[in-house]
Design a protein around this motif. Structure first.
Motif, short mmCIF file in Angstrom:
data_model
loop_
_atom_site.label_atom_id
_atom_site.label_comp_id
_atom_site.label_asym_id
_atom_site.label_seq_id
_atom_site.Cartn_x
_atom_site.Cartn_y
_atom_site.Cartn_z
N ARG A 98 -20.62 -12.61 -5.27
CA ARG A 98 -20.92 -13.85 -5.99
C ARG A 98 -20.28 -13.80 -7.37
NH1 ARG A 98 -27.24 -15.18 -5.37
NH2 ARG A 98 -27.51 -13.48 -6.83
N MET A 99 -19.95 -14.98 -7.89
CA MET A 99 -19.30 -15.06 -9.20
C MET A 99 -19.99 -16.13 -10.04
SD MET A 99 -15.23 -14.72 -8.20
CE MET A 99 -15.02 -16.47 -8.42
N ALA A 100 -20.20 -15.81 -11.31
CA ALA A 100 -20.75 -16.76 -12.27
C ALA A 100 -20.49 -16.21 -13.67
CB ALA A 100 -22.25 -16.94 -12.07
N PRO A 101 -20.44 -17.06 -14.67
CA PRO A 101 -20.32 -16.54 -16.03
C PRO A 101 -21.45 -15.57 -16.37
CG PRO A 101 -19.84 -18.88 -16.00
CD PRO A 101 -20.36 -18.53 -14.64
N THR A 102 -22.65 -15.85 -15.84
CA THR A 102 -23.78 -14.94 -15.99
C THR A 102 -24.79 -15.25 -14.91
OG1 THR A 102 -25.48 -14.06 -17.47
CG2 THR A 102 -25.05 -16.43 -17.59
N PHE A 103 -25.56 -14.23 -14.52
CA PHE A 103 -26.65 -14.41 -13.57
C PHE A 103 -28.01 -14.34 -14.27
CE2 PHE A 103 -23.12 -13.25 -10.87
CZ PHE A 103 -23.28 -14.11 -9.78
N ILE A 104 -28.04 -14.52 -15.57
CA ILE A 104 -29.29 -14.56 -16.32
C ILE A 104 -30.08 -15.80 -15.93
CG2 ILE A 104 -30.30 -14.76 -18.63
CD1 ILE A 104 -27.96 -13.06 -19.65
#
Length: 487
Positions: free
Chosen positions: A174-180
């Motif tokens: 998975r990719m995202a700028p952040t998983f926060i």
């Protein structure tokens, strides 16, 4: 650059160790590539063909770790189905690190990579079934223009995993700028750790919302911006008939992106009270409840940020943007779906009347809006494809005459309106039966349907005559499909 030598920067790993546990993924035997998203690959500087090598496959499943990576599992907490669940955390996800892209930093995370200290009673694994669903829906939502995490790849293994039955393991990158998540902040609030709460908020503001640092109260500004993004995201969901299925606070992104694809669903026959998650026996996350649950989740985030904001009034002011933002955005989206270029008195009644007749007839949500672009403002000639969606045709005819009068009132041009409407009303969405067919073929090592659906859903608004069968009504057997929190 290859998957094996990603230049990870490990921004999240720069936080103090209380925020995570560093650990390596647990290897899986005999990995095989199921699918790669070409657009996601190029986003992080990879050529899709380079991910087909055995070295890349070993990296994408977590058997091989890039030298620059600092793998970790993050801790967080959350409310699940409205009840405080306490500590949760990445129970089967391991963050490899972040890399710089033209669109900013992008974290890569392995979902299904093995047990972590936060696995609780779980085994740390994901199964091929749920991994294919997450992969396809992540990329489908991106194709629809909806804020979402992305999916780079799915890699499978023949290792058995026990769920309701014995299934096989898989890992999604998975990719995202952040998983926060919202729950990341709740964790420190409910554990009475104000220093850690502030560190996390300062990290998020500095890295993802730098313009807020100059606000008089940056934490109130953060809450307001996240609240706005959440409202807009859920308006997008409602406009395409998407149901998340498990909107717990630990599944809500601090960036307002759709996060954690579990028991999701796209609406077939319209039913505002439809529950796509078999585990949701009280209907908390039904289609009609999603907007208010989004607001509830923002309140939970606000409670966690209150010690930093310092004033209840400022906190409430930040939350107060949710309802007008959602209302404004859904109004814009629905006007576009109906091909209306202006807002006029009576539009609310027109929209309410439409959803009432859709509800009464359980007309197919996606097919109705796609066919609506073919309606003529001058008269009912050619209405048959639309009328055929309704058991109570006179009820549709009555609404259609009001709609036609509204179109004539703004001198709507049929051809121009159809062109505009077809750019916002998808012809193709990831219906449950489509994913199920792809899953069953993949379980027999035939990944052609996954690849076909991925290409289809990258262009959901295009006609694609060669794929017309995917725009038809779902087969009768699809009504028996059930998805739950089990994966």
């Amino acid at each position: 650059m290859t998957a094996a030598n990603f230049p990870f920067e490990n921004s999240f790993a720069g936080l103090p160790p209380v925020f995570y546990t560093q650990l390596l993924p647990t290897p899986l035997p005999t990995p095989y590539l199921v699918a790669v998203s070409p657009s996601a690959a190029r986003l992080v500087g990879l050529e899709p063909a380079a991910l087909a090598t055995q070295e890349a496959v070993e990296t994408l499943i977590g058997n091989r770790i890039a030298d620059s990576s600092k793998p970790l599992a993050a801790v967080y907490s959350g409310h699940q189905f409205g009840v405080w669940a306490g500590q949760l955390g990445d129970g089967r996800a391991i963050l490899l690190g972040d890399i710089a892209t033209a669109d900013g930093p992008m974290e890569l995370q392995l979902k299904g990579a093995g047990m972590t200290p936060y696995s609780r009673m779980g085994d740390g694994r994901a199964v091929l079934r749920s991994s294919i669903r997450e992969f396809l829906c992540s990329e489908a939502m991106h194709g629809l223009g909806i804020p979402t995490t992305r999916a780079l790849s799915v890699v499978g293994s023949d290792q058995g995993v026990v769920r309701e039955s014995i299934e096989t393991a898989a890992v999604v990158v998975r990719m995202a700028p952040t998983f926060i998540r919202f729950g990341s902040f709740e964790h420190w609030y409910y554990n009475r750790k104000p220093d850690e709460l502030k560190q996390l908020a300062d990290y998020v503001i500095g890295r993802f919302y730098p313009s807020l640092r100059d606000e008089q109260n940056p934490y109130a500004a953060l809450l307001e911006e996240v609240t706005r993004r959440t409202a807009r995201m859920i308006a997008h969901w409602q406009a395409v008939g998407f149901m998340h299925g498990v909107m717990n606070t630990d599944n809500m992104s601090i960036l307002g992106q759709t996060l954690d694809y579990g028991p999701f669903g796209f609406m077939d026959g319209f039913d505002a009270n439809f529950i796509c998650n078999h585990s949701d026996d009280r209907g908390r996350y039904s289609y009609s409840n999603q907007p208010q649950i989004g607001h509830w989740n923002c309140y939970a985030l606000a409670q966690a940020l209150l010690p930093l904001i310092g004033e209840v009034e400022l906190t409430q002011e930040a939350l107060d943007v949710y309802q007008p933002e959602f209302a404004r955005h859904i109004d814009q989206l629905l006007h576009a779906k109906l091909g209306l270029s202006t807002s006029q008195d009576g539009d609310r009644e027109l929209l309410d009347g439409l959803f009432a007749v859709l509800q009464a007839n359980h007309a197919d949500f996606t097919i109705f809006f796609r066919r609506l672009s073919g309606l003529r403002a001058s008269g009912p000639e050619g209405d048959e494809p639309l009328r055929d969606l309704f058991i109570d045709r006179p009820a549709f005819d009555q609404w259609a005459e009001l709609y036609r009068a509204r179109l004539r009132g703004e001198n709507s041009d049929d051809a121009a309106r159809k062109l505009a409407m077809d750019q916002v009303n998808p012809k193709y969405v990831l219906r449950n039966y489509m994913a199920q067919v792809a899953i069953e073929k993949a379980q027999n090592k035939d990944f052609s349907e996954v690849e076909r659906l991925l290409a289809l859903l990258e262009r959901p608004f295009d006609e694609q005559p060669e794929n017309e069968q995917y725009a038809c009504f779902p087969p009768d057997w699809s009504s028996q499909l059930s998805v739950s929190c089990s994966s």
